[in-house]
Design a protein around this motif. Sequence first.
Motif, mmCIF file in Angstrom:
data_model
loop_
_atom_site.group_PDB
_atom_site.id
_atom_site.type_symbol
_atom_site.label_atom_id
_atom_site.label_comp_id
_atom_site.label_asym_id
_atom_site.label_seq_id
_atom_site.Cartn_x
_atom_site.Cartn_y
_atom_site.Cartn_z
ATOM 1 N N LYS A 91 -26.346 -29.267 39.184
ATOM 2 C CA LYS A 91 -27.659 -29.974 38.955
ATOM 3 C C LYS A 91 -28.658 -29.465 40.271
ATOM 4 N N ASP A 92 -27.984 -29.641 41.537
ATOM 5 C CA ASP A 92 -28.966 -29.204 42.376
ATOM 6 C C ASP A 92 -28.978 -27.749 43.120
ATOM 7 N N GLY A 93 -28.307 -27.011 41.977
ATOM 8 C CA GLY A 93 -28.479 -25.468 42.465
ATOM 9 C C GLY A 93 -27.569 -24.774 43.265
ATOM 10 N N ALA A 94 -26.168 -25.640 43.575
ATOM 11 C CA ALA A 94 -25.272 -25.004 44.271
ATOM 12 C C ALA A 94 -24.476 -24.312 43.258
ATOM 13 N N GLY A 95 -23.668 -23.150 43.778
ATOM 14 C CA GLY A 95 -22.799 -22.517 43.246
ATOM 15 C C GLY A 95 -21.384 -22.541 43.376
ATOM 16 N N ILE A 96 -20.607 -22.838 42.645
ATOM 17 C CA ILE A 96 -19.000 -23.206 42.749
ATOM 18 C C ILE A 96 -18.444 -22.357 41.804
ATOM 19 N N CYS A 97 -17.052 -22.188 42.357
ATOM 20 C CA CYS A 97 -15.983 -21.414 41.585
ATOM 21 C C CYS A 97 -15.335 -22.335 40.477
ATOM 22 N N PHE A 98 -15.586 -21.926 39.311
ATOM 23 C CA PHE A 98 -14.862 -22.883 38.545
ATOM 24 C C PHE A 98 -14.652 -22.059 37.130
ATOM 25 N N PRO A 99 -13.409 -22.056 36.599
ATOM 26 C CA PRO A 99 -13.227 -21.113 35.512
ATOM 27 C C PRO A 99 -13.801 -21.295 34.378
ATOM 28 N N TRP A 180 -15.423 -11.087 44.037
ATOM 29 C CA TRP A 180 -15.981 -10.654 42.562
ATOM 30 C C TRP A 180 -16.680 -11.995 42.016
ATOM 31 N N LEU A 181 -17.818 -12.015 41.701
ATOM 32 C CA LEU A 181 -18.474 -13.194 41.071
ATOM 33 C C LEU A 181 -18.709 -12.800 39.640
ATOM 34 N N ASN A 182 -17.966 -13.723 38.745
ATOM 35 C CA ASN A 182 -18.232 -13.495 37.384
ATOM 36 C C ASN A 182 -19.310 -14.450 36.955
ATOM 37 N N VAL A 183 -20.351 -13.985 36.146
ATOM 38 C CA VAL A 183 -21.320 -15.001 35.426
ATOM 39 C C VAL A 183 -21.100 -15.196 34.132
ATOM 40 N N TYR A 189 -27.598 -21.287 31.804
ATOM 41 C CA TYR A 189 -28.185 -21.958 32.714
ATOM 42 C C TYR A 189 -29.813 -21.735 32.896
ATOM 43 N N GLU A 190 -30.341 -20.623 32.454
ATOM 44 C CA GLU A 190 -31.601 -20.329 32.244
ATOM 45 C C GLU A 190 -32.484 -21.478 31.511
ATOM 46 N N GLN A 191 -31.861 -21.840 30.434
ATOM 47 C CA GLN A 191 -32.286 -22.802 29.627
ATOM 48 C C GLN A 191 -32.409 -24.032 30.355
ATOM 49 N N GLN A 192 -31.508 -24.359 31.318
ATOM 50 C CA GLN A 192 -31.719 -25.597 31.996
ATOM 51 C C GLN A 192 -32.388 -25.466 33.199
ATOM 52 N N ASN A 193 -33.251 -24.450 33.347
ATOM 53 C CA ASN A 193 -34.169 -23.975 34.552
ATOM 54 C C ASN A 193 -33.224 -23.679 35.863
ATOM 55 N N LEU A 194 -32.252 -23.364 35.665
ATOM 56 C CA LEU A 194 -31.181 -22.864 36.783
ATOM 57 C C LEU A 194 -31.309 -21.023 36.607
ATOM 58 N N ILE A 195 -31.873 -20.443 37.750
ATOM 59 C CA ILE A 195 -31.796 -19.029 37.712
ATOM 60 C C ILE A 195 -30.750 -18.509 38.270
ATOM 61 N N MET A 196 -29.752 -17.941 37.956
ATOM 62 C CA MET A 196 -28.584 -17.246 38.198
ATOM 63 C C MET A 196 -28.846 -16.272 39.077
ATOM 64 N N SER A 197 -29.649 -15.210 38.932
ATOM 65 C CA SER A 197 -30.021 -14.034 39.536
ATOM 66 C C SER A 197 -30.440 -14.432 40.704
ATOM 67 N N SER A 198 -31.490 -15.590 40.899
ATOM 68 C CA SER A 198 -32.106 -15.961 42.280
ATOM 69 C C SER A 198 -31.142 -16.701 43.130
ATOM 70 N N PHE A 199 -30.213 -17.465 42.755
ATOM 71 C CA PHE A 199 -29.163 -17.888 43.157
ATOM 72 C C PHE A 199 -28.299 -16.813 44.012
ATOM 73 N N LEU A 200 -27.492 -15.741 43.122
ATOM 74 C CA LEU A 200 -27.006 -14.767 43.621
ATOM 75 C C LEU A 200 -27.580 -13.754 44.791
ATOM 76 N N LEU A 201 -28.807 -13.732 44.526
ATOM 77 C CA LEU A 201 -29.617 -12.881 45.643
ATOM 78 C C LEU A 201 -29.722 -13.819 47.075
ATOM 79 N N SER A 202 -29.930 -15.111 46.731
ATOM 80 C CA SER A 202 -29.903 -15.908 48.020
ATOM 81 C C SER A 202 -28.806 -15.973 48.678
ATOM 82 N N ALA A 203 -27.529 -15.935 47.959
ATOM 83 C CA ALA A 203 -26.237 -16.050 48.608
ATOM 84 C C ALA A 203 -25.695 -14.995 49.244
ATOM 85 N N SER A 204 -26.284 -13.725 48.584
ATOM 86 C CA SER A 204 -25.798 -12.460 49.257
ATOM 87 C C SER A 204 -26.231 -12.382 50.684
#
Length: 761
Positions: A91-99, A180-183, A189-204
């Motif tokens: 919910k707060d935009g953190a990226g977790i590893c979960f299958p 290896w990050l799999n999206v 997530y975009e429908q829930q106003n969470l932008i995966m591409s922005s998160f990955l760019l920040s995490a990198s």
Amino acid sequence: MNSRTGNPIKLVIRSSTLLFCGVVMIQLFATQIDAEGSTSRWQTLSGDAPLVIARGGFSGLLPDSSLVAYNLATLTSVTSVVLWCDVQLTKDGAGICFPDLNMANASNIDVVYPNRKNSYPVNGVTTQGWFAIDSTLRDLQNVALIRGILSRSDKFDGNGYPISTIQSVNEHIKPQGGFWLNVQHDAFYEQQNLIMSSFLLSASRTVSINFISSPEVNFFKKIAGRFKRNGPSFVFQFLRNEDFEPTTNQTYGSILGNLTFVKTFASGILVPKSYILPLDDKQYLLPPTSLVQDAHKAGLEVYVSGFASDVDIAYNYSFDPVSEYLSFVDNGDFSVDGMLSDFPLTESASIDCFSHIGRNATKQVDFLVISKDGASGEYPRCTNLAYDKAIRDGANVIDCSVQMSSDRKPFCLSSIDLKDSTMVAQTTFSNRSTPIPELSSVPGIYTFSLTWPEIQNLTPVISTPFRDSYNMFRNPNERNSGKLISLSEFLELAKNSTSLSGVLISVENAAYLREKQGLDVVKAVLDTLTETGYENSTTTKVMIQSTNSSVLVDFKKQCKYETVYKIDETIGEILNYGIEDIKKFANAVVINKESVFPDSDSFLTGQTNVVERLQKSQLPVYVELFRNEFISQAYDFFSDATVEINTYIYGAGINGTITEFPFTAARYKRNRCLGRKEIPPYMSPIQAGTLLKNLVTPLSLPPAEAPKLIITDADLIEPPLPPVTAKAPSSTPSKNAQAPSGQIRITLSILLSGFASLLLM
């Protein structure tokens, strides 16, 4: 289900260091060796060895995406192993590893937050479950990872392994080979106003990301150009052929036909195994497609998903995961560029130790590969086809369990009851079923009730030891193939083989056959050996095996063949004077696997000194029964028959394996990794008991072991075989008939292990 609370950093550190603190399941050497042993050029796009990609770490054993699973993957794989993380956003935009998008599939979130079940549209389909977007990262600190596939062991579920962020995996595991990050669901997530591409760019900026994959075309369009030139490789993931890609409304099958389009936004593709090696309706391989060659021509690397050692695979592989891996990387026509596996240890060994070696490659280790009723894992037992296959597969010794027909013909069959290996119960001979308490607690149709011509015409049936409990079948296309052969035919077959070193002839029920049926199986075996020219043979060794000392003593008096004493019981120790008694009538000993590595609830509990003590007295030790099916192995062997063989041969030092799948054991001899100065971790023997003691949830531990029993000399005395008695007229055996004297055990002081009885509790 217990949830874990407290300081999340402490939880992460505890999990990530669990295996470093003396609880490593594999004996590790100082240096890991990468997959570079082969001098042949790989047929990958780059010419380098295929990548080993660990899906969620060592997720075939431990909870997917846990730090302990990632840690085990790095400890037991090639140094270049790539760690796979399915990225979910909180919910707060953190990226977790979960299958999985639904967190209830591999965690206890439904127990911790029972009221957070929700419903969302996912790719147009309403989906219920527990979602990461309904919890903050702080909320998820109370949630523990558990198994996501119910057929796998639940013994690790209570350890409270925490959910990891991408940053924590990078910090505590430090992937050396790549991350290896799999999206899976960018559009969701975009429908829930969470932008995966922005998160990955920040995490990198703080995390080294080597690969990014997704099954959504639009995702790649959004991240195109946002990473630097030396940024991660983009890999387009194909789902099932008939599934629709959500952003183009095309099926993945149709997109596959336009690889030049895929090349515009990705440097590689990730496809299910069936895209390359499809299966027919019976689960047999069809001819390979041209996908790998076509993709390589288009400049695309090809990665393959769906590898796991504890699932059914094509019957062509005979339940051997190493054979499956090799079919994708070492088939002479193509090699994929990497494979996504739940068991990276097996993939590492396949690529580094067993690729590019021929059947005439130098043997790195020597032991006897002894068949069990021929290659009975692939053809009906004791048939011509089973024996032919065992010889072709590299068996050193083929075996014949001798039975007698009513007309005194010795022949090969695994059981004295014809119902166990043939379709006799479906013939007119079914009326010959009779109860014989000395032989079985249930009525049988016994070999001595039919003549050899009648037996010859019976239809054999393949053994299926795991059919009822696990619905696993063996080679159904050959279920009734082959024909039963006589002992003389068996011996002629062996004599004409240039690769065999010997034969093993098993003799049981000799006392009963003499006393009650007037049949002398010992004489029949000796006469047949003489008739077929074995009496003075120096090329093919003859071994006579029995569980009865009286049988072996009888053979010793009449011939010079080697004798092998088979101990049926699971034993924990043999005393010196017992061993000296064995040496009076046997040249070698057969014991079961549990007498070397006792187990409880499918976990190894330790190692006995039985092998060491017997070998010190110059008695070779052969161990049975080895099978390829993962169900037959303790969890410690990672659902891999080769890991099991390696532990018994390289670890315990046994002299031979008795196996229903000779090919697997024979291939192990040519294992390239055993010829190195430093053995890689994926070819080091398992340390028995470590898994049970250190990683199994305390509340899930099996009951304490039963005390070991001591058999007294009075219980073990076995008289000589009785003389042959003329067969009496047929009659129903007395209900009070006594067990044959041949069933009384030999003079031997043995401490019986309690493991076998414990497993039945």
